[in-house]
Design a protein around this motif. Structure first.
Motif, short mmCIF file in Angstrom:
data_model
loop_
_atom_site.label_atom_id
_atom_site.label_comp_id
_atom_site.label_asym_id
_atom_site.label_seq_id
_atom_site.Cartn_x
_atom_site.Cartn_y
_atom_site.Cartn_z
N THR A 107 -5.96 24.82 15.79
CA THR A 107 -6.40 25.51 14.57
C THR A 107 -6.41 26.86 14.70
O THR A 107 -6.46 27.61 15.59
CB THR A 107 -8.17 25.08 14.51
OG1 THR A 107 -8.45 25.84 13.24
CG2 THR A 107 -8.70 25.34 15.66
N TYR A 118 0.06 32.16 3.04
CA TYR A 118 -1.03 32.70 2.08
C TYR A 118 -0.63 33.89 1.20
O TYR A 118 -1.47 34.11 0.32
CB TYR A 118 -2.08 33.65 3.38
CG TYR A 118 -2.68 32.41 4.23
CD1 TYR A 118 -3.69 31.73 3.68
CD2 TYR A 118 -2.26 31.99 5.27
CE1 TYR A 118 -4.35 30.65 4.28
CE2 TYR A 118 -2.57 31.22 6.00
CZ TYR A 118 -3.96 30.44 5.61
OH TYR A 118 -4.55 29.35 6.45
N SER A 239 -10.02 22.07 7.50
CA SER A 239 -8.65 21.54 7.37
C SER A 239 -8.04 21.05 8.60
O SER A 239 -7.13 20.31 8.54
CB SER A 239 -7.87 22.83 6.73
OG SER A 239 -7.99 23.81 7.62
N1 LIG Z 1 3.43 33.44 12.32
C1 LIG Z 1 2.43 34.14 11.80
N2 LIG Z 1 2.66 35.31 11.41
C2 LIG Z 1 1.50 36.11 10.82
N3 LIG Z 1 0.21 35.48 10.49
C3 LIG Z 1 0.12 34.28 11.08
C4 LIG Z 1 1.20 33.56 11.63
N4 LIG Z 1 0.49 32.27 11.91
C5 LIG Z 1 -0.68 32.35 11.65
N5 LIG Z 1 -0.67 33.75 11.18
C6 LIG Z 1 -2.17 33.91 10.49
O1 LIG Z 1 -3.30 33.50 11.30
C7 LIG Z 1 -4.23 32.71 10.48
C8 LIG Z 1 -4.86 31.34 10.71
O2 LIG Z 1 -3.52 30.49 10.32
P1 LIG Z 1 -3.30 29.30 9.81
O3 LIG Z 1 -4.62 29.22 8.75
O4 LIG Z 1 -2.12 29.03 9.18
O5 LIG Z 1 -3.73 28.43 10.89
P2 LIG Z 1 -3.72 26.75 10.88
O6 LIG Z 1 -3.10 26.19 12.00
O7 LIG Z 1 -3.25 26.35 9.49
O8 LIG Z 1 -5.33 26.34 11.09
P3 LIG Z 1 -6.34 25.34 10.73
O9 LIG Z 1 -5.68 24.11 11.38
O10 LIG Z 1 -7.59 25.53 11.00
O11 LIG Z 1 -6.17 25.07 9.20
C9 LIG Z 1 -4.02 33.37 8.94
O12 LIG Z 1 -4.53 34.34 8.59
C10 LIG Z 1 -2.54 33.38 9.07
O13 LIG Z 1 -2.14 34.29 8.21
#
Ligand SMILES: Nc1ncnc2c1ncn2[C@@H]1O[C@H](COP(=O)(O)OP(=O)(O)OP(=O)(O)O)[C@@H](O)[C@H]1O
Length: 459
Positions: A107, A118, A239
């Motif tokens: 996560t 985003y 999520s």
């Molecule tokens: N490679 C990246 N570059 C810039 N920002 C990032 C990157 N990866 C993640 N982030 C930032 O970190 C935060 C969390 O990322 P994200 O929501 O995509 O995680 P996730 O793995 O989908 O989490 P979850 O499983 O809880 O939904 C967001 O604000 C996102 O913009």
């Protein structure tokens, strides 16, 4: 930046993507190195002990097999990931094949950032799914120039979440749908049964929304994404507990209408099929009577003769409706066979998998810890078994086994048609990982799973 020539392309490639170190006070980074090899990149991760020593008793380290297709660093943006992973598959999509892309990680590690992004305005940061949609429209616009109205190509969008044993339709108010294998051997994801006029019964499959422009698709997708977040204060927790599937398929009006007709013919068949079964049972119930003195407890009723004519008449009507359904299904096949565009049916599938914190390869329990409620633990077990099943499906496919265990989990059941459609297609998994020291265990968990998947996938 286009992919380098040396980058390998096997039927199942696994990539690593490091997210930037979060701007939190005191956040420290693990040590990580990567080495390219002929077979793929290997990565080494290490966490020094409290004294800062990498060799002390408390230090931890691990090195993967040379199994990864490429490693993206924190300063590689979504455009770079798209160019290296997705864009190269366009010739396959335009030949009508399916290509699957999975994002897997803990996560907050960047799965949603990678798959949908985003910032949908910035071409460098828009996610893989929308970038693929944009390129799809650029490709089909050229083909649409002189096409007849019902042959004009569009992009059909389906998006849903898989949670426990159900799918939730994000383009239809988050309706719960059930994942079942039909008598035709295909997997159907369908909503609740609706009874219509005349006793017709309809079970609606997950919605496909045909979109005729990129802007339209983006609006529909964004509305669906809003539903993913509704009603929860801890969006990330929620999520992370679902697998979100986004499908982009090249369709045309004729195909959309022909598929709708199949649903309509199925609905018409249900009451006639039921009537034929009822008549058969009724006649046979009257034809036998209970007698405890004979073997089996039943004997032929001497006062009743089965009305075979009634059974045959009901069967004949049922057969008529079965033939109508077969004709409707044949029409769908005919549209593919006679399409002037081989790209019809070409499909991108993007899957934002549930959080890696739930996967524990050694036990059937979740790795997310004991703070979970009973319901969360049960969800964790299901996620664990989904991810294990996914790895086994990848292994069975790459070793050309005749029996692929798609039925092992709801996730692999819904992915069945995509895996089968990706013969000559391409599948990839992007492991999203965080470099923070306090996420070391989570990162290891993700990379170890990806390493197993990469080895299972033959890359
Ligand atoms: N490679 C990246 N570059 C810039 N920002 C990032 C990157 N990866 C993640 N982030 C930032 O970190 C935060 C969390 O990322 P994200 O929501 O995509 O995680 P996730 O793995 O989908 O989490 P979850 O499983 O809880 O939904 C967001 O604000 C996102 O913009």
């Amino acid at each position: 930046m286009p992919p380098k020539k040396s980058q390998k392309l096997t039927p199942f490639n696994v990539y690593i993507r490091w997210r930037p170190l979060p701007e939190e006070p005191g956040a420290t980074e693990i040590q990580k190195t990567q080495k390219p090899g002929d077979e793929g990149h290997l990565v080494s991760l290490s966490l020094p002990d409290a004294s800062g020593s990498s060799t002390g008793r408390g230090a931890r380290s691990w090195t993967s097999a040379p199994s990864f297709a490429k490693v993206f660093e924190a300063d590689d943006n979504n455009r770079s990931v798209y160019d290296n992973v997705v864009s190269q598959t366009f010739p396959r999509i335009m030949a009508g094949k399916t290509c699957n892309f999975f994002a897997y990680g803990h996560t907050g590690s960047g799965k949603t950032h990678t798959i949908v992004g985003y910032d949908h305005e910035d071409p460098q940061q828009v996610g893989l799914c929308l970038s693929a949609a944009k390129e799809l429209f650029q490709n089909i616009e050229g083909l649409n120039g002189s096409a007849e109205p019902d042959q004009k190509l569009a992009v059909g969008l389906r998006m849903y979440e898989v949670r426990k044993k159900s799918a939730f339709d994000l383009l239809n108010g988050h309706t719960e749908c059930f994942v079942r294998e039909g008598q035709d051997g295909k997997v159907h994801i369908r909503g609740e049964t609706e009874t219509l006029e005349g006793g017709k019964v309809r079970v609606k499959p997950i919605l496909v929304v045909p979109c005729w422009s990129f802007e339209e698709l983006r609006t529909v997708l964004e509305k669906g994404l809003d539903l993913r977040a509704t009603g929860t204060s801890t969006v990330h927790d929620k999520s992370s507990r679902t697998h979100a599937v986004f499908e982009l398929e090249i369709v045309n009006k004729a195909l959309v209408e022909a598929r709708d007709a199949v649903i309509e013919r199925q609905a018409e068949l249900v009451p006639h099929g039921k009537f034929a079964t009822d008549v058969y049972l009724e006649e046979n119930t009257k034809a036998y009577i209970s007698n405890p003195d004979v073997r089996g407890g039943y004997m032929v009723n001497p006062d009743y003769t089965i009305n075979q004519g009634r059974i045959d008449a009901a069967e004949a009507i049922k057969r008529e409706y079965e033939e109508r359904l077969e004709l409707a299904e044949a029409k769908v096949q005919e549209i593919f066979a006679t399409s002037q565009h081989p790209c019809l049916g070409g499909k991108f599938v993007f899957v934002d998998l549930a959080g890696s914190e739930y996967y524990d390869q050694k036990s059937s329990t979740s790795a997310a810890g004991s703070k979970q409620t009973a319901e969360e633990k049960q969800e964790g077990r299901q996620i664990n078994s989904d991810l294990f099943a996914l790895k086994e499906v990848i292994r069975a496919r790459s070793s050309n086994q005749t029996r692929i265990p798609f039925r092992s989990s709801p996730l692999t059941m819904v992915l069945r048609e995509h895996f089968l459609g990706s013969e000559d297609g391409f599948s990839a998994m992007i492991l999203t990982v965080s470099p923070t020291a306090d996420q070391y265990a989570a990162t290891m968990n993700t990379v170890k799973y990806g390493n197993l998947v990469a080895m299972a996938g033959g890359s």
